[in-house]
Design an enzyme around this catalytic site. Sequence first.
Site, short mmCIF file in Angstrom:
data_model
loop_
_atom_site.label_atom_id
_atom_site.label_comp_id
_atom_site.label_asym_id
_atom_site.label_seq_id
_atom_site.Cartn_x
_atom_site.Cartn_y
_atom_site.Cartn_z
N SER A 108 19.41 -17.73 14.56
CA SER A 108 20.72 -17.09 14.49
C SER A 108 20.61 -15.68 15.03
CB SER A 108 21.21 -17.06 13.04
OG SER A 108 22.26 -16.14 12.88
N SER A 109 21.70 -15.18 15.59
CA SER A 109 21.69 -13.83 16.14
C SER A 109 21.53 -12.75 15.07
CB SER A 109 22.99 -13.57 16.92
OG SER A 109 24.12 -13.72 16.09
N CYS A 110 21.66 -13.14 13.79
CA CYS A 110 21.50 -12.15 12.72
C CYS A 110 20.05 -11.72 12.55
CB CYS A 110 22.06 -12.67 11.41
SG CYS A 110 21.08 -13.99 10.66
N TYR A 137 18.93 -14.56 4.84
CA TYR A 137 19.04 -15.61 5.85
C TYR A 137 18.30 -15.20 7.12
CZ TYR A 137 21.26 -18.93 9.08
OH TYR A 137 21.49 -19.91 10.01
N LYS A 141 15.03 -16.97 9.05
CA LYS A 141 15.04 -17.38 10.45
C LYS A 141 13.93 -16.69 11.26
CE LYS A 141 18.29 -20.42 10.51
NZ LYS A 141 17.95 -21.82 10.84
N HIS A 180 32.52 -19.11 8.24
CA HIS A 180 32.42 -17.99 9.16
C HIS A 180 33.82 -17.53 9.58
CE1 HIS A 180 28.25 -19.62 9.72
NE2 HIS A 180 28.01 -18.34 9.59
#
Length: 312
Positions: A108-110, A137, A141, A180
């Site tokens: 994920s881009s987070c 999270y 990842k 989201h």
Amino acid sequence: MEKTAKIYVAGHRGMVGSAIVRKLKEEGFDNIIVRTSKELDLRNQVATQEFLDTEKPEYVFLAAAKVGGIVANNTYRADFLYENLQIQNNLIHGSYLIGVKKLMFLGSSCIYPKMAPQPLKEDYLLTGILEPTNEPYAIAKIAGIKMCEAYRAQYGCNFISVMPTNLYGPNDNYDLQNSHVLPAMIRKFHEAKAEGKESVELWGTGKPMREFLHANDLAEACFFLMQNYDGETLVNIGTGVDVTIKELAETIQKTVGYEGKINWNTDKPDGTPRKLMDVSKLNNIGWKHNIELKEGIKLVYEDFKNNIVRKM
């Protein structure tokens, strides 16, 4: 991947996994293994290993994860960290043990620092502090990415990692408590229109900028990279184009046909100011997105009306 190869898609009922399954079937792959969470608890190491030992997939798409929006991420911090680590650990290590030819880990881009320069390049990983609201999270990842790198370095495994931007599409989650931003807005505007409400409340200021990729495009990119990329380092998947949350809201409002007002609750958090992916690496490998945001929102709103509203 050979057309006869046995392929396991973990998380096939989710938005990402289901899109990958559809793409594989479109391309003529029919030896696809799937299991529901009731049939196989990927958090259970013994059960996961028994499944892998029995089925012996040659290729694995690791799209299974516990996911959610700002509220869910910030509320269930322990669950997001523990469950995602368990799923990843069991599948990555298990795939090594049975000799999987290639595994793709979807992140994920987070994973990128909150205040990282924009657009986000792959080598910005671990260069700064994460966004606090989804830190557990993100840490899970990041661990998955580093596991793939470590198993490649130590054991020679062809395990690759891809980082999608914000996603939307069929089989998205429209629960207002843990969805989201894009699906939540679709549901809010749809219900406000149906109920004749004069206004809709949205969180924050509307100023943060976000990039959105249709799940069908993600599946296209994943299929392409599984065929054409064997590199050690992660690859961003996105459009390279972003919009403000305010612009997103106005586009969805217009698509739904809601004519009331938008009230921005500035007491609520905005999250990261901007998250735009640098997709030059992906473009240079040879892939670019096909579905633009306005077209994509129209597609998912039709899907929402036809497949989600009827079940509510």
